[in-house]
Design a protein around this motif. Structure first.
Motif, PDB file in Angstrom:
ATOM      1  N   GLY A 280      28.334  44.960  34.234  1.00 15.44           N
ATOM      2  CA  GLY A 280      28.231  43.504  34.243  1.00 15.44           C
ATOM      3  C   GLY A 280      27.144  42.917  33.376  1.00 15.44           C
ATOM      4  O   GLY A 280      26.994  41.697  33.312  1.00 15.44           O
ATOM      5  N   THR A 281      26.373  43.737  32.672  1.00 11.54           N
ATOM      6  CA  THR A 281      25.234  43.222  31.914  1.00 11.54           C
ATOM      7  C   THR A 281      25.648  42.276  30.792  1.00 11.54           C
ATOM      8  O   THR A 281      24.973  41.281  30.527  1.00 11.54           O
ATOM      9  N   CYS A 282      26.737  42.569  30.112  1.00  7.57           N
ATOM     10  CA  CYS A 282      27.112  41.815  28.910  1.00  7.57           C
ATOM     11  C   CYS A 282      28.052  40.646  29.204  1.00  7.57           C
ATOM     12  O   CYS A 282      28.730  40.159  28.294  1.00  7.57           O
ATOM     13  N   GLU A 283      28.097  40.182  30.435  1.00  2.82           N
ATOM     14  CA  GLU A 283      28.988  39.071  30.783  1.00  2.82           C
ATOM     15  C   GLU A 283      28.710  37.862  29.889  1.00  2.82           C
ATOM     16  O   GLU A 283      27.558  37.457  29.707  1.00  2.82           O
ATOM     17  N   THR A 284      29.772  37.288  29.329  1.00  2.00           N
ATOM     18  CA  THR A 284      29.653  36.207  28.348  1.00  2.00           C
ATOM     19  C   THR A 284      30.632  35.092  28.684  1.00  2.00           C
ATOM     20  O   THR A 284      31.830  35.364  28.880  1.00  2.00           O
ATOM     21  N   PRO A 285      30.178  33.835  28.729  1.00  2.86           N
ATOM     22  CA  PRO A 285      31.100  32.718  28.985  1.00  2.86           C
ATOM     23  C   PRO A 285      32.112  32.541  27.858  1.00  2.86           C
ATOM     24  O   PRO A 285      31.773  32.650  26.673  1.00  2.86           O
ATOM     25  N   VAL A 286      33.361  32.262  28.237  1.00  4.72           N
ATOM     26  CA  VAL A 286      34.442  32.014  27.286  1.00  4.72           C
ATOM     27  C   VAL A 286      34.723  30.513  27.268  1.00  4.72           C
ATOM     28  O   VAL A 286      34.997  29.911  28.306  1.00  4.72           O
ATOM     29  N   LEU A 287      34.669  29.912  26.076  1.00  2.00           N
ATOM     30  CA  LEU A 287      34.877  28.471  25.937  1.00  2.00           C
ATOM     31  C   LEU A 287      36.304  28.125  25.543  1.00  2.00           C
ATOM     32  O   LEU A 287      36.833  27.097  25.948  1.00  2.00           O
ATOM     33  N   GLU A 288      36.922  28.990  24.718  1.00  2.00           N
ATOM     34  CA  GLU A 288      38.311  28.772  24.300  1.00  2.00           C
ATOM     35  C   GLU A 288      38.985  30.122  24.080  1.00  2.00           C
ATOM     36  O   GLU A 288      38.323  31.105  23.743  1.00  2.00           O
ATOM     37  N   GLY A 289      40.314  30.124  24.238  1.00  2.00           N
ATOM     38  CA  GLY A 289      41.089  31.327  23.973  1.00  2.00           C
ATOM     39  C   GLY A 289      41.460  32.069  25.248  1.00  2.00           C
ATOM     40  O   GLY A 289      40.981  31.755  26.339  1.00  2.00           O
ATOM     41  N   THR A 290      42.309  33.072  25.084  1.00  2.00           N
ATOM     42  CA  THR A 290      42.803  33.877  26.205  1.00  2.00           C
ATOM     43  C   THR A 290      42.254  35.287  26.081  1.00  2.00           C
ATOM     44  O   THR A 290      42.309  35.890  25.005  1.00  2.00           O
ATOM     45  N   VAL A 291      41.748  35.820  27.185  1.00  2.00           N
ATOM     46  CA  VAL A 291      41.061  37.112  27.178  1.00  2.00           C
ATOM     47  C   VAL A 291      41.997  38.223  27.639  1.00  2.00           C
ATOM     48  O   VAL A 291      42.758  38.064  28.601  1.00  2.00           O
ATOM     49  N   ASP A 292      41.901  39.362  26.969  1.00  2.00           N
ATOM     50  CA  ASP A 292      42.504  40.607  27.433  1.00  2.00           C
ATOM     51  C   ASP A 292      41.414  41.329  28.230  1.00  2.00           C
ATOM     52  O   ASP A 292      40.602  42.059  27.680  1.00  2.00           O
ATOM     53  N   HIS A 293      41.396  41.085  29.540  1.00  2.00           N
ATOM     54  CA  HIS A 293      40.347  41.646  30.391  1.00  2.00           C
ATOM     55  C   HIS A 293      40.572  43.145  30.569  1.00  2.00           C
ATOM     56  O   HIS A 293      41.601  43.581  31.090  1.00  2.00           O
ATOM     57  N   ARG A 294      39.569  43.932  30.169  1.00  3.18           N
ATOM     58  CA  ARG A 294      39.687  45.386  30.208  1.00  3.18           C
ATOM     59  C   ARG A 294      38.524  46.019  30.993  1.00  3.18           C
ATOM     60  O   ARG A 294      38.277  47.207  30.906  1.00  3.18           O
ATOM     61  N   ASP A 295      37.836  45.174  31.767  1.00 10.86           N
ATOM     62  CA  ASP A 295      36.709  45.634  32.571  1.00 10.86           C
ATOM     63  C   ASP A 295      37.195  46.162  33.919  1.00 10.86           C
ATOM     64  O   ASP A 295      38.375  46.080  34.252  1.00 10.86           O
ATOM     65  N   SER A 296      36.261  46.681  34.695  1.00 10.37           N
ATOM     66  CA  SER A 296      36.556  47.169  36.045  1.00 10.37           C
ATOM     67  C   SER A 296      35.809  46.360  37.089  1.00 10.37           C
ATOM     68  O   SER A 296      35.511  46.861  38.178  1.00 10.37           O
ATOM     69  N   LEU A 297      35.514  45.091  36.772  1.00  6.27           N
ATOM     70  CA  LEU A 297      34.697  44.261  37.639  1.00  6.27           C
ATOM     71  C   LEU A 297      35.412  43.032  38.178  1.00  6.27           C
ATOM     72  O   LEU A 297      35.348  42.743  39.370  1.00  6.27           O
ATOM     73  N   LEU A 298      36.080  42.289  37.318  1.00  2.00           N
ATOM     74  CA  LEU A 298      36.655  41.017  37.729  1.00  2.00           C
ATOM     75  C   LEU A 298      37.880  41.209  38.624  1.00  2.00           C
ATOM     76  O   LEU A 298      38.700  42.095  38.392  1.00  2.00           O
ATOM     77  N   SER A 299      37.995  40.347  39.620  1.00  2.00           N
ATOM     78  CA  SER A 299      39.184  40.341  40.472  1.00  2.00           C
ATOM     79  C   SER A 299      40.329  39.664  39.716  1.00  2.00           C
ATOM     80  O   SER A 299      40.105  38.975  38.707  1.00  2.00           O
ATOM     81  N   PRO A 300      41.567  39.812  40.176  1.00  2.00           N
ATOM     82  CA  PRO A 300      42.683  39.099  39.533  1.00  2.00           C
ATOM     83  C   PRO A 300      42.455  37.596  39.485  1.00  2.00           C
ATOM     84  O   PRO A 300      42.803  36.941  38.492  1.00  2.00           O
TER      85      PRO A 300
END
Length: 325
Positions: A280-300
């Motif tokens: 979780g150290t490199c968490e970065t806010p997203v302002l625009e666009g769609t993310v391909d989430h490939r982490d093991s942290l975020l819930s659906p």
């Protein structure tokens, strides 16, 4: 998730080193001059910085009320990358360790009742949670599985929480050589209103709990992984652009590099640790666009919000992302 980066870099003294059940060493850390340590909450972990640029994450498994001592438990990983071997073989009481943290991506949310499910060393983040639930007067139950009783850590700590006044036993142990695997089908048979499920342990256990909780309300299950989950092939197979809103740069990210790699090469400082989407150290806010989430942290649910990402592993699912960097 929106983890805050208010963690600190510390040099702490190992005030106690105890050999626990097979393959586990328990270290207690304190400030060299007796100063209080930063506050933490159940589910938090710290980074331990070791020689050779090794950085490993360990859950804090002591009591947040003990403000002067942090406790971690380290399982020896015979096929690991050297971090656990260093802490087992080279570190003794009186030594000093470089620490960064604490950081919490696995927070205990308010609920009327909890189901805690631990496998092996996965007991470490859940033990402080059980203490907090116990003190807060919530209903809770704790299911803990291991290969054998001799391999299971913190049985005395759990024993102190086994029952409350007029309560049935709250802790159930599943030594595999005695009773087999944790009976998840029974434990999670029917959704219970107002209940949250917290699980940590090896990947097969997490996957089995995820399957069982599929029939429970969205947001019920919270898991922490020690190793990255297989994310499959990227959604967007070609290069993509990342616009850095604060820095004013637009960079191209090729298929063979991470966003983190590219922004660092451009001179933008971003904190990172595991570089595999688990810390979780490199968490970065997203302002625009769609993310391909490939982490093991975020819930659906957190992924669907599409407002944050972990740039060490996650990528774009579109030609262009705008990040708050």
């Amino acid at each position: 998730m929106h983890t805050t980066h208010d963690e600190v870099d510390l040099r702490l003294r190992v005030v106690s080193r105890k050999v626990g059940p097979e393959g586990i060493v328990v270290l207690e850390l304190a400030d060299r001059f007796g100063a209080p340590l930063p506050a933490w909450s159940p589910g938090a972990h710290i980074d331990v910085l070791m020689p050779g640029d090794m950085v490993r994450q360990y859950s804090l498994c002591g009591d947040p009320a003990e403000g002067s001592v942090w406790r971690i438990a380290v399982l020896r990983e015979p096929d690991g990358r050297g971090g656990s071997a260093f802490l087992h073989d080279r570190v003794r009481a009186g030594d000093q360790l470089e620490i960064r943290g604490p950081r919490n991506n696995f927070q205990l949310l308010p609920a009327a009742r909890y189901v805690f499910i631990a496998g092996g060393i996965g007991v470490t983040p859940l033990l402080p949670m059980a203490r907090a639930a116990h003190r807060g007067g919530a209903e809770w139950e704790f299911h803990y599985g291991g290969r054998s009783r001799t391999s299971m850590a913190f049985l005395d700590d759990l024993g102190a929480l086994r029952t409350g006044s007029g309560q049935p036993a709250r802790v159930t142990l599943y030594a595999q050589d005695e009773v087999g695997l944790i009976d998840l089908e029974s434990i999670l048979a029917s959704p219970r209103p107002g209940t949250l499920v917290y699980c940590c342990g090896p990947e097969p256990l997490l996957e089995a709990v995820e399957r069982c909780c599929a029939r429970w309300p969205s947001g019920t299950l919270h898991v922490e992984r020690f190793a990255p989950k297989d994310a499959g092939e990227p959604v967007f197979s070609g290069p993509f652009k990342v616009a850095l809103a604060t820095s004013g740069m637009t960079l191209e990210v090729p298929l063979d590099k991470s966003i983190l790699d590219v922004v660092r090469e451009a001179g933008v400082a971003v904190p990172s640790s595991c570089q595999e989407g688990t810390c979780g150290t490199c968490e970065t806010p997203v302002l625009e666009g769609t993310v391909d989430h490939r982490d093991s942290l975020l819930s659906p649910e957190e992924r669907a919000e599409n407002d944050t990402m972990f740039i060490c592993v996650s990528r774009a699912a579109c030609p262009r992302l705008v990040l708050d960097l």
